[in-house]
Design a protein around this motif. Sequence first.
Motif, PDB file in Angstrom:
ATOM      1  N   LYS A   4       0.839  -1.193   0.000  1.00 15.84           N
ATOM      2  CA  LYS A   4       0.000   0.000   0.000  1.00 15.84           C
ATOM      3  C   LYS A   4       0.876   1.246   0.000  1.00 15.84           C
ATOM      4  O   LYS A   4       1.924   1.298   0.633  1.00 15.84           O
ATOM      5  CB  LYS A   4      -0.915  -0.002   1.230  1.00 15.84           C
ATOM      6  CG  LYS A   4      -2.000  -1.054   1.201  1.00 15.84           C
ATOM      7  CD  LYS A   4      -2.889  -0.927   2.427  1.00 15.84           C
ATOM      8  CE  LYS A   4      -4.000  -1.961   2.414  1.00 15.84           C
ATOM      9  NZ  LYS A   4      -4.874  -1.839   3.612  1.00 15.84           N
ATOM     10  N   LYS A   6       2.112   4.736   1.097  1.00 14.45           N
ATOM     11  CA  LYS A   6       2.099   5.407   2.384  1.00 14.45           C
ATOM     12  C   LYS A   6       1.259   6.683   2.316  1.00 14.45           C
ATOM     13  O   LYS A   6       1.270   7.393   1.308  1.00 14.45           O
ATOM     14  CB  LYS A   6       3.526   5.763   2.814  1.00 14.45           C
ATOM     15  CG  LYS A   6       4.392   4.563   3.182  1.00 14.45           C
ATOM     16  CD  LYS A   6       5.732   5.030   3.713  1.00 14.45           C
ATOM     17  CE  LYS A   6       6.577   3.856   4.182  1.00 14.45           C
ATOM     18  NZ  LYS A   6       7.862   4.306   4.755  1.00 14.45           N
ATOM     19  N   GLU A  30       4.104   3.823   8.578  1.00 14.59           N
ATOM     20  CA  GLU A  30       3.036   3.759   7.571  1.00 14.59           C
ATOM     21  C   GLU A  30       2.807   5.083   6.843  1.00 14.59           C
ATOM     22  O   GLU A  30       1.971   5.159   5.941  1.00 14.59           O
ATOM     23  CB  GLU A  30       1.718   3.317   8.228  1.00 14.59           C
ATOM     24  CG  GLU A  30       1.739   1.927   8.828  1.00 14.59           C
ATOM     25  CD  GLU A  30       2.305   1.888  10.250  1.00 14.59           C
ATOM     26  OE1 GLU A  30       2.451   0.784  10.795  1.00 14.59           O
ATOM     27  OE2 GLU A  30       2.593   2.977  10.799  1.00 14.59           O
ATOM     28  N   THR A 292      -0.023   7.551  19.134  1.00 10.72           N
ATOM     29  CA  THR A 292      -1.189   6.681  18.949  1.00 10.72           C
ATOM     30  C   THR A 292      -2.304   7.424  18.232  1.00 10.72           C
ATOM     31  O   THR A 292      -2.939   6.897  17.307  1.00 10.72           O
ATOM     32  CB  THR A 292      -1.697   6.163  20.305  1.00 10.72           C
ATOM     33  OG1 THR A 292      -0.656   5.433  20.953  1.00 10.72           O
ATOM     34  CG2 THR A 292      -2.904   5.259  20.123  1.00 10.72           C
ATOM     35  N   ARG A 295      -1.287   7.987  14.520  1.00 12.29           N
ATOM     36  CA  ARG A 295      -1.294   6.717  13.783  1.00 12.29           C
ATOM     37  C   ARG A 295      -2.725   6.246  13.516  1.00 12.29           C
ATOM     38  O   ARG A 295      -3.040   5.773  12.425  1.00 12.29           O
ATOM     39  CB  ARG A 295      -0.528   5.648  14.567  1.00 12.29           C
ATOM     40  CG  ARG A 295      -0.517   4.291  13.837  1.00 12.29           C
ATOM     41  CD  ARG A 295       0.135   3.202  14.658  1.00 12.29           C
ATOM     42  NE  ARG A 295       1.584   3.346  14.688  1.00 12.29           N
ATOM     43  CZ  ARG A 295       2.289   3.696  15.750  1.00 12.29           C
ATOM     44  NH1 ARG A 295       1.661   3.948  16.901  1.00 12.29           N
ATOM     45  NH2 ARG A 295       3.592   3.782  15.697  1.00 12.29           N
ATOM     46  N   GLU A 296      -3.591   6.394  14.532  1.00 14.92           N
ATOM     47  CA  GLU A 296      -4.975   5.942  14.381  1.00 14.92           C
ATOM     48  C   GLU A 296      -5.708   6.740  13.311  1.00 14.92           C
ATOM     49  O   GLU A 296      -6.485   6.189  12.524  1.00 14.92           O
ATOM     50  CB  GLU A 296      -5.716   6.042  15.715  1.00 14.92           C
ATOM     51  CG  GLU A 296      -5.509   4.859  16.635  1.00 14.92           C
ATOM     52  CD  GLU A 296      -6.053   3.577  16.008  1.00 14.92           C
ATOM     53  OE1 GLU A 296      -7.268   3.485  15.780  1.00 14.92           O
ATOM     54  OE2 GLU A 296      -5.244   2.670  15.722  1.00 14.92           O
ATOM     55  N   ARG A 299      -4.495   5.642   9.948  1.00 13.29           N
ATOM     56  CA  ARG A 299      -5.031   4.315   9.628  1.00 13.29           C
ATOM     57  C   ARG A 299      -6.479   4.419   9.156  1.00 13.29           C
ATOM     58  O   ARG A 299      -6.857   3.802   8.150  1.00 13.29           O
ATOM     59  CB  ARG A 299      -4.961   3.405  10.861  1.00 13.29           C
ATOM     60  CG  ARG A 299      -5.503   1.997  10.615  1.00 13.29           C
ATOM     61  CD  ARG A 299      -5.630   1.210  11.905  1.00 13.29           C
ATOM     62  NE  ARG A 299      -6.592   1.804  12.824  1.00 13.29           N
ATOM     63  CZ  ARG A 299      -7.903   1.689  12.715  1.00 13.29           C
ATOM     64  NH1 ARG A 299      -8.431   1.009  11.703  1.00 13.29           N
ATOM     65  NH2 ARG A 299      -8.706   2.257  13.595  1.00 13.29           N
ATOM     66  N   THR A 300      -7.299   5.193   9.853  1.00 14.30           N
ATOM     67  CA  THR A 300      -8.704   5.309   9.458  1.00 14.30           C
ATOM     68  C   THR A 300      -8.839   5.974   8.091  1.00 14.30           C
ATOM     69  O   THR A 300      -9.714   5.613   7.303  1.00 14.30           O
ATOM     70  CB  THR A 300      -9.524   6.091  10.509  1.00 14.30           C
ATOM     71  OG1 THR A 300      -8.984   7.415  10.656  1.00 14.30           O
ATOM     72  CG2 THR A 300      -9.507   5.389  11.853  1.00 14.30           C
ATOM     73  N   ALA A 302      -6.619   5.741   5.668  1.00 13.00           N
ATOM     74  CA  ALA A 302      -6.179   4.746   4.686  1.00 13.00           C
ATOM     75  C   ALA A 302      -7.248   3.683   4.450  1.00 13.00           C
ATOM     76  O   ALA A 302      -7.426   3.204   3.328  1.00 13.00           O
ATOM     77  CB  ALA A 302      -4.879   4.097   5.156  1.00 13.00           C
ATOM     78  N   GLU A 303      -7.963   3.326   5.521  1.00 10.53           N
ATOM     79  CA  GLU A 303      -8.962   2.263   5.425  1.00 10.53           C
ATOM     80  C   GLU A 303     -10.352   2.781   5.073  1.00 10.53           C
ATOM     81  O   GLU A 303     -11.264   1.996   4.808  1.00 10.53           O
ATOM     82  CB  GLU A 303      -9.020   1.502   6.754  1.00 10.53           C
ATOM     83  CG  GLU A 303      -7.732   0.757   7.073  1.00 10.53           C
ATOM     84  CD  GLU A 303      -7.774   0.052   8.416  1.00 10.53           C
ATOM     85  OE1 GLU A 303      -8.807   0.179   9.123  1.00 10.53           O
ATOM     86  OE2 GLU A 303      -6.790  -0.622   8.763  1.00 10.53           O
TER      87      GLU A 303
END
Length: 339
Positions: A4, A6, A30, A292, A295-296, A299-300, A302-303
């Motif tokens: 994926k 970055k 990431e 944290t 990063r969270e 992540r959200t 990206a998803e």
Amino acid sequence: MIPKQKIRIGLFGVGKFGTYHLENWLAIPEVTVVGFCDIDPQKQKEIPEKYHIPSCSHDELIEKCDLADIVVPTISHYDIAKKALVAGKHAFVEKPFTETLAQAEELLSLTDPDKGPFLTVGFIERFNPIFKKVLKSFPLKPVFIESHRLGQFNPSRGTDVPVVMELLIHDIDILLHVVRSPVSEIRASGSPVLSPRTDIVNARVEFENGTVANLTSSRISPKKMRKMRFFQPSGYASVDFMNQSADLYQLEDNSEANAKDSERIMVNIPKDFEKGFRYHKLTAHQENALQTELREFARTCAEGTLPVVSGMDGYQALKLAIDIQNAVMAHHKKYASIQ
């Protein structure tokens, strides 16, 4: 398998707190930081030399990034976040979100909960490991909440806004996250002391479900404190956000062990009384809550899922903070008129 791509981070503002953001982004594998923007010529020179990150204009950085991290003074939050969201870029906006509710509403209108762009507001205590642990161990249904968020005076940080917006808003967000009920009444008082804006504040917030919160915040304290206490019929929880520990007292049948536990909170319960408290000490592994949090959100994004702290959470916290500050000003005006 093709890896994926970055998430590309653009950082707006590299003051003291913005530099913390930068260093934490650089520690997250990431993502990649594609540039920064800051009006300070010294920062424009120092940051590329130290971190090997290029300096960009606002427009250049928005074009290059997937996620705009906005850590500039509050007065500029709206303009930068709007540019990013209009361009289809995700936005992380540090608290207290925006200057006005109208600005916050417009930014929310530019997001899409299904496919993005996504928006979050920087409420770091939601990611504090001790708070997350308490939520799993002790169902919070408080009837009374007491909080103290105290800090030492620093004229170079946060004094562009009242202490309600700088410090208390963290507890406001936690309060609204725990108490899912409309606010029914606010009483508040406070005063400027070392800065032109309110430096110390106390607020009593009542909710329609009967919960009452007494919130105190100061940025002129000799020492720091970050504590919230939750009182409910089933027990009592004291959460220390700074030291990442908590004391939990759960109501149970009385016993010799419970009698000793009750002494910890200076409650003298006779041996033959039917009820007592069971004490639990919670500690959390020391964790970088800011990393944290960042990063969270990456992540959200990206998803394609909703962030832990939504833009609406930021709006609601801002609304209550503004209402508290207005109550402070009304009380101050009333006090001044009778002196």
